[in-house]
Write a protein that holds these residues in place. Structure first.
Motif, mmCIF file in Angstrom:
data_model
loop_
_atom_site.group_PDB
_atom_site.id
_atom_site.type_symbol
_atom_site.label_atom_id
_atom_site.label_comp_id
_atom_site.label_asym_id
_atom_site.label_seq_id
_atom_site.Cartn_x
_atom_site.Cartn_y
_atom_site.Cartn_z
ATOM 1 N N GLY A 38 -108.140 -10.271 8.641
ATOM 2 C CA GLY A 38 -107.613 -11.309 9.520
ATOM 3 C C GLY A 38 -107.928 -12.652 8.912
ATOM 4 O O GLY A 38 -108.942 -13.269 9.229
ATOM 5 N N VAL A 39 -107.091 -13.084 7.970
ATOM 6 C CA VAL A 39 -107.371 -14.354 7.278
ATOM 7 C C VAL A 39 -106.320 -15.421 7.594
ATOM 8 O O VAL A 39 -106.164 -16.392 6.868
ATOM 9 N N GLY A 40 -105.615 -15.232 8.708
ATOM 10 C CA GLY A 40 -104.686 -16.277 9.141
ATOM 11 C C GLY A 40 -103.229 -15.894 9.021
ATOM 12 O O GLY A 40 -102.891 -14.805 8.548
ATOM 13 N N GLY A 41 -102.385 -16.809 9.466
ATOM 14 C CA GLY A 41 -100.943 -16.572 9.457
ATOM 15 C C GLY A 41 -100.207 -17.763 8.887
ATOM 16 O O GLY A 41 -100.790 -18.826 8.671
ATOM 17 N N ARG A 42 -98.930 -17.563 8.604
ATOM 18 C CA ARG A 42 -98.071 -18.644 8.114
ATOM 19 C C ARG A 42 -96.845 -18.702 9.000
ATOM 20 O O ARG A 42 -96.226 -17.667 9.255
ATOM 21 N N PRO A 43 -96.456 -19.894 9.441
ATOM 22 C CA PRO A 43 -95.228 -19.977 10.257
ATOM 23 C C PRO A 43 -94.017 -19.508 9.454
ATOM 24 O O PRO A 43 -93.881 -19.845 8.279
ATOM 25 N N LEU A 44 -93.172 -18.716 10.103
ATOM 26 C CA LEU A 44 -91.998 -18.151 9.435
ATOM 27 C C LEU A 44 -90.832 -19.142 9.488
ATOM 28 O O LEU A 44 -90.020 -19.106 10.409
ATOM 29 N N THR A 45 -90.792 -20.023 8.506
ATOM 30 C CA THR A 45 -89.765 -21.075 8.494
ATOM 31 C C THR A 45 -88.822 -20.954 7.291
ATOM 32 O O THR A 45 -87.897 -21.749 7.156
ATOM 33 N N THR A 46 -89.067 -19.959 6.438
ATOM 34 C CA THR A 46 -88.327 -19.827 5.172
ATOM 35 C C THR A 46 -86.811 -19.879 5.322
ATOM 36 O O THR A 46 -86.129 -20.487 4.503
ATOM 37 N N LEU A 47 -86.286 -19.242 6.385
ATOM 38 C CA LEU A 47 -84.831 -19.169 6.577
ATOM 39 C C LEU A 47 -84.200 -20.554 6.719
ATOM 40 O O LEU A 47 -83.000 -20.713 6.540
ATOM 41 N N PHE A 48 -85.029 -21.551 7.079
ATOM 42 C CA PHE A 48 -84.469 -22.869 7.433
ATOM 43 C C PHE A 48 -84.824 -23.949 6.421
ATOM 44 O O PHE A 48 -84.508 -25.117 6.631
ATOM 45 N N LYS A 49 -85.484 -23.524 5.318
ATOM 46 C CA LYS A 49 -85.897 -24.480 4.276
ATOM 47 C C LYS A 49 -84.719 -25.349 3.842
ATOM 48 O O LYS A 49 -83.644 -24.843 3.563
ATOM 49 N N GLY A 50 -84.948 -26.663 3.830
ATOM 50 C CA GLY A 50 -83.910 -27.582 3.359
ATOM 51 C C GLY A 50 -82.813 -27.850 4.373
ATOM 52 O O GLY A 50 -81.920 -28.650 4.122
ATOM 53 N N GLN A 51 -82.866 -27.170 5.528
ATOM 54 C CA GLN A 51 -81.811 -27.385 6.537
ATOM 55 C C GLN A 51 -82.317 -28.182 7.740
ATOM 56 O O GLN A 51 -81.525 -28.757 8.474
ATOM 57 N N VAL A 52 -83.642 -28.178 7.943
ATOM 58 C CA VAL A 52 -84.244 -28.931 9.057
ATOM 59 C C VAL A 52 -85.418 -29.716 8.504
ATOM 60 O O VAL A 52 -85.999 -29.342 7.493
ATOM 61 N N VAL A 53 -85.789 -30.797 9.193
ATOM 62 C CA VAL A 53 -86.956 -31.569 8.786
ATOM 63 C C VAL A 53 -88.211 -30.772 9.146
ATOM 64 O O VAL A 53 -88.326 -30.230 10.248
ATOM 65 N N GLU A 54 -89.136 -30.680 8.164
ATOM 66 C CA GLU A 54 -90.401 -29.969 8.411
ATOM 67 C C GLU A 54 -91.558 -30.944 8.365
ATOM 68 O O GLU A 54 -91.482 -31.983 7.717
ATOM 69 N N GLU A 55 -92.607 -30.603 9.066
ATOM 70 C CA GLU A 55 -93.818 -31.412 9.030
ATOM 71 C C GLU A 55 -95.029 -30.548 9.372
ATOM 72 O O GLU A 55 -94.937 -29.658 10.212
ATOM 73 N N LYS A 56 -96.147 -30.801 8.704
ATOM 74 C CA LYS A 56 -97.409 -30.085 8.970
ATOM 75 C C LYS A 56 -97.203 -28.569 8.976
ATOM 76 O O LYS A 56 -97.752 -27.853 9.815
ATOM 77 N N GLY A 57 -96.390 -28.086 8.049
ATOM 78 C CA GLY A 57 -96.201 -26.640 7.918
ATOM 79 C C GLY A 57 -95.232 -26.013 8.889
ATOM 80 O O GLY A 57 -94.956 -24.823 8.820
#
Length: 435
Positions: A259-278
C-alpha cells in the motif's frame, strides 16, 4: 464506423463518486435512458472503504450486495435493480481506452463507442505498484494490492491458502495500518515496513503516530521504519518467499500486501483539459476547462474555499460530496437555478482493531496533544489541535463519541482563536465542546 450508443449524461468510472452521482441524478429527476455509468469493474458502485476493513474479517465478513452505495453514509442501498428501475444504464466490465472530448466520444477496449452531451469523469485512482519502479521480483505471486473488489477477492483467497503464515505489509499509510490490523485478526504473523520515520506521515504528528505504533506493537504487529523493500525472492512456483529490505534485512513471507499510494487516473484526458496538482482542474461546481465536462472525486483539483487554494482530495467523503455538487450544478444550469459554491471541510477517518479516529480541517502550524494517549489504556481517548496564526485550523480525535467528533469538526470549521496554548492543552476536548 458503426454508430454506438448515445446518452445525455455519461459517468465514466464506477466507484463511490459514480454511485452518489447516480443517486443525485435520480433525486433531480433524470429521465429513463438519459444516464449511463461506464465502469471497468464487473459490479455496481460500492463503498470502497469496506474492502480494507469488514471485507477481510475472519468472521461475519462483509460481502456484496451488503455494501453497495449509498449505505456508507446511511442512505439506501442501490442494488443493480435500482439502476434499471430508474432507467439508468449500468455498462459494466467495460474499459474505456480513448476519450475524445472534442467529438464527445468514448471508445472501449472492445471498440464500442459511446457519445454524450455531458460527461462526469469519476475515474478515481489506480494503485501504485512496485513493478512500476522495476523492483526485483515484484511480479511474484501473492504480492497483492488493494483498490477494487477483484483485489480484495485475491487477498481473501491468499489469506485462506496461507492461514497462519507470515504477512509483510509494505507501506505505513491508510492501507498499511488497516491491513496490518486485519491480517493480525486473521492470525497472521505481521510485519509492517515503511521508509518514513513514523506511520501516516502525511497526517499524523510524531506524537499521534507513537500511540498507534505502540498499540500495534502490543497487538503483536512488528514495525520496521525507515527502510523499504528492494526485492523479493520466490520459489519454483513463482510464489513469494521473502522480502529483501534496503538495510539488508531479509524477511520470510507467505503474503506481501503493498500500500504505497495511488495515482489519479487522468491519462485519457491528457492535453484535452487543464490539469493542476496532479488532477483535472475544476471550478467550484466541478466543471473542467471544457464546458459540459465535469470531474469528481480523486481526480478533481478544485477550489477549497476555506483555505482559498486549489486542492485534490483522495477520500470517500469528498467523493460523495463532489458527486452531489456536480449533479446539482448540471441540473441547476438546465433549470436556470443557481447552486452555492462547494465549501468543503476536509475530513479523514480510519478504523482498525478497536480504534477509530477522525480528523477535520488542515494539518498546518504547531500542534498540541491532549487526553489519554497511553496505548495500554483499556479505552484510550486523545486528540490533537493544529494552531496557526493564533487560530485552531485542524482537529484530530481518537475514540470520540459521535457528539465529540461533531465538536472537533465544528472547531475546524469555525477556526476559533486561542489565547494560550498551555490553556488549550489543559482544556483539551472541553475546548471543542464549548464552541
Amino acid at each position: 464506423m458503426a454508430s454506438g450508443k448515445h446518452f445525455k449524461y455519461v459517468i465514466l468510472g464506477g466507484g463511490v463518486a459514480a454511485g452518489y452521482a447516480a443517486r443525485e441524478f435520480a433525486k433531480q429527476g433524470v429521465q429513463p435512458g438519459e444516464l449511463a455509468i461506464i465502469s471497468k469493474e464487473a459490479v455496481a458502485p460500492y463503498e470502497r472503504p469496506a474492502l480494507s476493513k469488514a471485507y477481510l474479517f475472519p468472521q461475519n465478513a462483509a460481502r456484496l450486495p451488503g455494501f453497495h452505495v449509498c449505505v456508507g453514509s446511511g442512505g439506501e442501498r442501490l442494488l443493480p435493480e435500482w439502476y434499471s428501475e430508474k432507467g439508468i444504464e449500468l455498462i459494466l466490465s467495460t474499459e474505456i481506452v480513448k476519450a475524445d472530448l472534442s467529438t464527445k466520444t468514448l471508445t472501449s477496449a472492445a471498440g464500442a463507442t459511446f457519445t454524450y452531451e455531458i460527461l462526469l469523469i469519476a475515474t478515481g485512482s489506480s494503485v501504485i505498484k512496485l513493478t512500476d519502479f522495476g523492483t526485483q521480483g515484484a511480479d511474484s505471486n501473492n504480492i497483492l494490492y488493494l483498490r477494487e473488489i477483484d483485489d480484495a477477492d485475491k487477498l481473501v483467497a491468499a489469506i485462506q491458502t496461507k492461514k497462519g503464515g507470515k504477512a509483510i505489509v509494505v507501506g505505513g499509510g491508510y492501507i498499511g495500518l488497516e491491513l496490518s490490523a486485519v491480517l493480525k485478526l486473521n492470525d497472521f504473523d505481521v510485519t509492517m515496513v515503511f521508509p518514513e520515520p513514523w506511520c501516516m506521515p502525511r497526517l499524523f504528528t510524531a506524537d499521534i503516530a507513537a500511540f498507534y505504533e505502540a498499540y500495534y506493537t502490543n497487538k503483536g504487529v512488528k514495525i520496521l521504519k525507515g527502510t523499504l523493500a528492494v526485492g523479493f525472492d520466490s520459489n519454483a512456483n513463482g510464489d513469494v518467499t521473502a522480502v529483501r529490505l534496503k538495510d539488508g534485512t531479509v524477511l520470510e513471507a507467505d503474503i506481501v500486501v503493498v500500500g504505497v499510494g495511488g495515482r489519479p487516473l487522468t491519462t485519457l484526458f491528457k492535453g484535452q483539459v487543464v490539469e493542476e496538482k496532479g488532477g483535472i482542474k475544476t471550478d467550484a461546481f466541478f466543471e473542467t476547462s471544457v464546458p459540459g465536462v465535469y470531474a469528481i472525486g480523486d481526480v478533481a483539483t478544485f477550489p477549497l474555499k476555506m483555505y482559498n487554494e486549489l486542492r485534490r482530495v483522495e477520500h470517500v467523503d469528498h467523493s460523495r460530496k463532489s458527486a452531489e455538487q456536480a449533479v446539482k450544478a448540471i441540473k441547476g444550469k438546465e433549470s436556470g437555478e443557481s447552486v452555492p459554491e462547494y465549501d468543503y471541510l476536509p475530513y479523514f477517518y480510519s478504523r482498525s482493531f478497536d480504534l477509530g479516529w477522525q480528523f477535520y480541517g488542515d494539518n498546518v502550524g504547531e500542534t498540541i496533544l491532549f487526553g489519554d494517549s497511553d496505548p495500554a489504556s483499556s479505552k484510550p481517548k486523545f486528540g490533537s489541535y493544529w494552531i496557526k496564526d493564533g487560530k485552531v485550523l485542524g482537529a484530530f480525535l481518537e475514540g470520540g463519541s459521535p457528539d465529540e467528533n461533531k465538536a472537533i469538526a465544528k472547531v475546524a470549521k469555525t477556526q476559533p482563536s486561542v489565547t494560550s496554548i498551555e490553556e488549550l492543552k489543559k482544556e483539551g476536548l472541553q475546548f471543542a465542546s464549548k464552541i
